[in-house]
Design an enzyme around this catalytic site. Structure first.
Site, PDB file in Angstrom:
ATOM      1  N   HIS A  17       0.930   5.438   5.125  1.00 19.95           N
ATOM      2  CA  HIS A  17       0.427   5.014   3.808  1.00 19.95           C
ATOM      3  C   HIS A  17       1.448   5.375   2.725  1.00 19.95           C
ATOM      4  CE1 HIS A  17      -3.822   5.726   5.608  1.00 19.95           C
ATOM      5  NE2 HIS A  17      -3.703   4.430   5.453  1.00 19.95           N
ATOM      6  N   LYS A  41     -19.718   3.952   5.259  1.00 17.18           N
ATOM      7  CA  LYS A  41     -18.972   4.782   6.208  1.00 17.18           C
ATOM      8  C   LYS A  41     -19.147   6.254   5.864  1.00 17.18           C
ATOM      9  CE  LYS A  41     -15.043   1.761   7.350  1.00 17.18           C
ATOM     10  NZ  LYS A  41     -13.596   1.636   7.178  1.00 17.18           N
ATOM     11  N   ARG A  90       0.825  -3.086  10.516  1.00 19.96           N
ATOM     12  CA  ARG A  90       1.464  -2.343  11.595  1.00 19.96           C
ATOM     13  C   ARG A  90       1.719  -3.235  12.803  1.00 19.96           C
ATOM     14  NH1 ARG A  90      -3.054   2.117  11.177  1.00 19.96           N
ATOM     15  NH2 ARG A  90      -4.024   0.171  10.553  1.00 19.96           N
ATOM     16  N   SER A 129      -5.082   6.709  10.463  1.00 22.58           N
ATOM     17  CA  SER A 129      -5.886   7.860  10.045  1.00 22.58           C
ATOM     18  C   SER A 129      -6.808   8.305  11.177  1.00 22.58           C
ATOM     19  CB  SER A 129      -6.736   7.499   8.820  1.00 22.58           C
ATOM     20  OG  SER A 129      -5.919   7.150   7.746  1.00 22.58           O
TER      21      SER A 129
HETATM   22  P1  ADP Z   1      -8.746   0.460   5.494  1.00 20.98           P
HETATM   23  O1  ADP Z   1      -8.415   0.202   4.067  1.00 20.98           O
HETATM   24  O2  ADP Z   1      -8.688  -0.808   6.316  1.00 20.98           O
HETATM   25  O3  ADP Z   1      -9.941   1.313   5.708  1.00 20.98           O
HETATM   26  P2  ADP Z   1      -6.629   2.444   5.700  1.00 20.98           P
HETATM   27  O4  ADP Z   1      -7.066   3.252   4.562  1.00 20.98           O
HETATM   28  O5  ADP Z   1      -6.316   3.200   6.962  1.00 20.98           O
HETATM   29  O6  ADP Z   1      -7.553   1.270   6.142  1.00 20.98           O
HETATM   30  O7  ADP Z   1      -5.306   1.643   5.310  1.00 20.98           O
HETATM   31  C1  ADP Z   1      -5.089   1.032   4.087  1.00 20.98           C
HETATM   32  C2  ADP Z   1      -3.917   0.071   4.251  1.00 20.98           C
HETATM   33  O8  ADP Z   1      -2.773   0.750   4.745  1.00 20.98           O
HETATM   34  C3  ADP Z   1      -4.168  -1.070   5.238  1.00 20.98           C
HETATM   35  O9  ADP Z   1      -3.525  -2.229   4.743  1.00 20.98           O
HETATM   36  C4  ADP Z   1      -3.490  -0.596   6.506  1.00 20.98           C
HETATM   37  O10 ADP Z   1      -3.064  -1.692   7.319  1.00 20.98           O
HETATM   38  C5  ADP Z   1      -2.293   0.131   5.924  1.00 20.98           C
HETATM   39  N1  ADP Z   1      -1.777   1.156   6.841  1.00 20.98           N
HETATM   40  C6  ADP Z   1      -2.460   2.100   7.513  1.00 20.98           C
HETATM   41  N2  ADP Z   1      -1.646   2.843   8.284  1.00 20.98           N
HETATM   42  C7  ADP Z   1      -0.385   2.341   8.115  1.00 20.98           C
HETATM   43  C8  ADP Z   1       0.914   2.642   8.661  1.00 20.98           C
HETATM   44  N3  ADP Z   1       1.065   3.602   9.557  1.00 20.98           N
HETATM   45  N4  ADP Z   1       1.963   1.898   8.246  1.00 20.98           N
HETATM   46  C9  ADP Z   1       1.784   0.892   7.348  1.00 20.98           C
HETATM   47  N5  ADP Z   1       0.601   0.543   6.811  1.00 20.98           N
HETATM   48  C10 ADP Z   1      -0.471   1.265   7.178  1.00 20.98           C
END
Ligand code: ADP
Length: 163
Positions: A17, A41, A90, A129
């Site tokens: 992130h 959630k 990813r 995460s």
């Molecule tokens: P969500 O918003 O779907 O609950 P997250 O908070 O985990 O998911 O992720 C927010 C954004 O960051 C999403 O677009 C996800 O694809 C991206 N993301 C999560 N992990 C990574 C990573 N390791 N590398 C690049 N982008 C990521």
């Protein structure tokens, strides 16, 4: 001014992130990173805790603002006059899901909100995460996946939960 929103659960924020935040902050005049306070959630970290982590992570990025919101992301965009969303990709599995969300958001915002995708840095492509939480829950090493303050916060959480 060229502004964008990077929304997410960030439960907790990982180095994947953070890499997206850093790169997006160089592309826009202002980047708003917003934690989705999703009542459906049950996150490990409260919204306040997730916001605090992001504030710590972005303290050296002057054009990054951290916020939280409830409800539809496009409503947050409209209320804050934001027309661009940033999301990270990813793998192909992310793409299918993200494509659907991006198209839905465009549709329900009456074509006012577009999504820009940044591909993950290869070294973080395996990171999520949920896996970080699972590894930390069993006492594994997450130091390559999250900053030190997130690692300590995870240790603290699982210490409390195990009691
Ligand atoms: P969500 O918003 O779907 O609950 P997250 O908070 O985990 O998911 O992720 C927010 C954004 O960051 C999403 O677009 C996800 O694809 C991206 N993301 C999560 N992990 C990574 C990573 N390791 N590398 C690049 N982008 C990521």
């Amino acid at each position: 001014m060229n502004r964008a929103l990077y929304p997410g659960s960030f439960d907790p924020m990982t180095l994947g992130h953070l890499d997206i935040i850093r790169r997006a902050s160089l592309m826009f005049d202002e980047l708003i990173v917003a934690v989705l306070d999703n009542t459906q959630k049950t996150p490990l970290f409260s919204t306040d805790e997730r916001v605090k982590i992001l504030l710590e992570a972005t303290k050296d990025m002057p054009n990054v603002r951290v916020d939280s919101f409830r409800g539809l992301t496009v409503d947050y965009c409209m209320q804050n006059n934001l027309h661009t969303m940033v999301r990270g990709l990813r793998a192909v599995t992310d793409f299918e899901y993200e494509l659907q969300i991006a198209q839905t958001n465009r549709k329900i915002s009456d074509n006012k909100v577009d999504t820009v995708f940044l591909t993950t840095d290869l070294q973080y492509s395996y990171l999520s995460s949920s896996t970080v939480k699972e590894i930390a829950m069993y006492g594994g090493d997450v130091s390559h996946s999250v900053p030190p303050y997130v690692e300590s916060a995870l240790k603290e959480k699982f210490k409390v939960i195990k009691r």
